[in-house]
Design an enzyme around this catalytic site. Structure first.
Site, PDB file in Angstrom:
ATOM      1  N   TRP A   9       9.443  58.571  13.673  1.00  0.00           N
ATOM      2  CA  TRP A   9       8.483  59.671  13.744  1.00  0.00           C
ATOM      3  C   TRP A   9       7.027  59.208  13.791  1.00  0.00           C
ATOM      4  CZ3 TRP A   9      10.670  63.805   9.770  1.00  0.00           C
ATOM      5  CH2 TRP A   9      11.792  64.413  10.348  1.00  0.00           C
ATOM      6  N   LYS A  10       6.813  57.901  13.599  1.00  0.00           N
ATOM      7  CA  LYS A  10       5.447  57.356  13.640  1.00  0.00           C
ATOM      8  C   LYS A  10       4.528  58.183  12.722  1.00  0.00           C
ATOM      9  CE  LYS A  10       6.609  55.591  18.144  1.00  0.00           C
ATOM     10  NZ  LYS A  10       6.209  55.128  19.460  1.00  0.00           N
ATOM     11  N   HIS A  95       7.836  46.617  14.585  1.00  0.00           N
ATOM     12  CA  HIS A  95       7.687  47.571  15.688  1.00  0.00           C
ATOM     13  C   HIS A  95       6.491  47.133  16.534  1.00  0.00           C
ATOM     14  CE1 HIS A  95       6.655  51.187  17.899  1.00  0.00           C
ATOM     15  NE2 HIS A  95       7.942  51.475  17.807  1.00  0.00           N
ATOM     16  N   GLU A  97       4.072  48.620  17.740  1.00  0.00           N
ATOM     17  CA  GLU A  97       2.757  49.133  17.321  1.00  0.00           C
ATOM     18  C   GLU A  97       2.228  48.341  16.124  1.00  0.00           C
ATOM     19  OE1 GLU A  97       4.014  53.218  17.261  1.00  0.00           O
ATOM     20  OE2 GLU A  97       4.193  53.085  19.444  1.00  0.00           O
ATOM     21  N   SER A 210      10.946  55.343  25.570  1.00  0.00           N
ATOM     22  CA  SER A 210      11.066  56.544  26.408  1.00  0.00           C
ATOM     23  C   SER A 210      12.502  57.049  26.558  1.00  0.00           C
ATOM     24  CB  SER A 210      10.430  56.316  27.783  1.00  0.00           C
ATOM     25  OG  SER A 210       9.033  56.091  27.646  1.00  0.00           O
TER      26      SER A 210
HETATM   27  P1  PGA Z   1       9.163  56.438  22.518  1.00  0.00           P
HETATM   28  O1  PGA Z   1       8.959  55.435  21.269  1.00  0.00           O
HETATM   29  O2  PGA Z   1      10.599  56.915  22.452  1.00  0.00           O
HETATM   30  O3  PGA Z   1       8.179  57.535  22.292  1.00  0.00           O
HETATM   31  O4  PGA Z   1       8.913  55.635  23.760  1.00  0.00           O
HETATM   32  C1  PGA Z   1       9.958  54.529  20.909  1.00  0.00           C
HETATM   33  C2  PGA Z   1       9.497  53.690  19.738  1.00  0.00           C
HETATM   34  O5  PGA Z   1       8.306  53.412  19.632  1.00  0.00           O
HETATM   35  O6  PGA Z   1      10.311  53.280  18.881  1.00  0.00           O
END
Ligand code: PGA
Length: 254
Positions: A9-10, A95, A97, A210
């Site tokens: 969910w970030k 991750h 990010e 995605s």
């Molecule tokens: P996304 O993110 O499905 O929005 O591309 C995947 C993730 O960062 O784990």
């Protein structure tokens, strides 16, 4: 082996939204023996989700990141014991990010993986290449380096507790995804590296980047792909239950 669906969910869904989501999710799905569902909410919502979904044998709640030290002066960080007290049993590590926006390095991911295993939690280690690395043909070299560092402190017998996600960075949040074939060939490479280290052939390997209701089936049709790690498309109960229902043999209740 059960298919694993992981929702990242970030920085979305505080405790109230998480509770609303969980209630809708419980109405829309029921446990399936061949399906596991992991949620990675923001740290402030771990407890809420653990309380709401604690009765579900198919669900685990996780932290999006942890620090390797069990306590101390680390402002802003989440320790493994604190995450566990809130109800987390699994955690994301490395991750993209964290690696590319927050500067986390390979060595730090290794420390986190080792600390999680020692602390009794299951790590979900993320690896994947940047677009220019892919264009230069460096995908395997990057993935090998990230795995070597991430698994450096892991004992052979602990490798079976690990889950690994392959997430090509250029596919995350961009709408572009690797073709099922491309993903499967990197998965086969990752599996061979785990086996080289004495790990199990049937280690769970997820694809991420995605993933959405429209492409999840073609990804899961690949033998090499044991599940998916989903960001954007996990944020509404409708889209998320569609994904887990499609992939898990029709889990949506009527
Ligand atoms: P996304 O993110 O499905 O929005 O591309 C995947 C993730 O960062 O784990």
């Amino acid at each position: 082996m059960a298919t694993l669906f992981a929702a990242n969910w970030k920085m979305h869904h505080g405790p109230e939204q998480a509770a609303t989501f969980a209630r809708a999710f419980k109405e829309l799905t029921f446990p399936e023996p061949d399906r596991s569902i992991w949620f990675f909410p923001p740290a402030v919502s771990i407890r809420t989700l653990a309380n709401e979904l604690g009765e579900r044998p198919d669900v685990a709640i996780g932290a999006q990141d942890v620090h390797w030290e069990p306590k101390g002066a680390y402002t802003g960080a989440l320790s493994i014991p604190l995450a566990q007290e809130a109800g987390a049993t699994v955690a994301l590590v490395g991750h993209s990010e964290r690696r590319h926006l927050f500067g986390e390095n390979d060595e730090e991911t290794g420390r986190k993986v080792t600390a999680l295993l020692e602390g009794g939690m299951r790590p979900l280690l993320c690896v994947g290449e940047l677009v220019d690395q892919r264009e230069r043909g460096e995908t395997e070299a990057v993935v090998r380096r990230q795995l070597d560092a991430g698994l450096a402190g892991v004992m052979e017998h602990d490798l079976e507790r690990l889950v690994i996600a392959y997430e090509p960075v250029w596919a995350i949040g961009t709408g572009k995804n690797a073709t099922p074939d491309d993903a499967a060939s990197v998965h086969a490479f990752i599996r061979s590296l785990v086996v080289e280290r004495g790990g199990p052939e049937d280690i769970t390997l997820l694809y991420g980047g995605s993933v959405k209701p429209g492409n999840v089936l073609s990804l899961l049709a690949e033998d090499e792909i044991d599940g998916v790690l989903v960001g954007g498309a996990s944020l509404t109960p409708e889209s998320w239950t569609e994904i887990v229902g499609l992939g898990g043999g029709g889990g949506a209740a009527d």
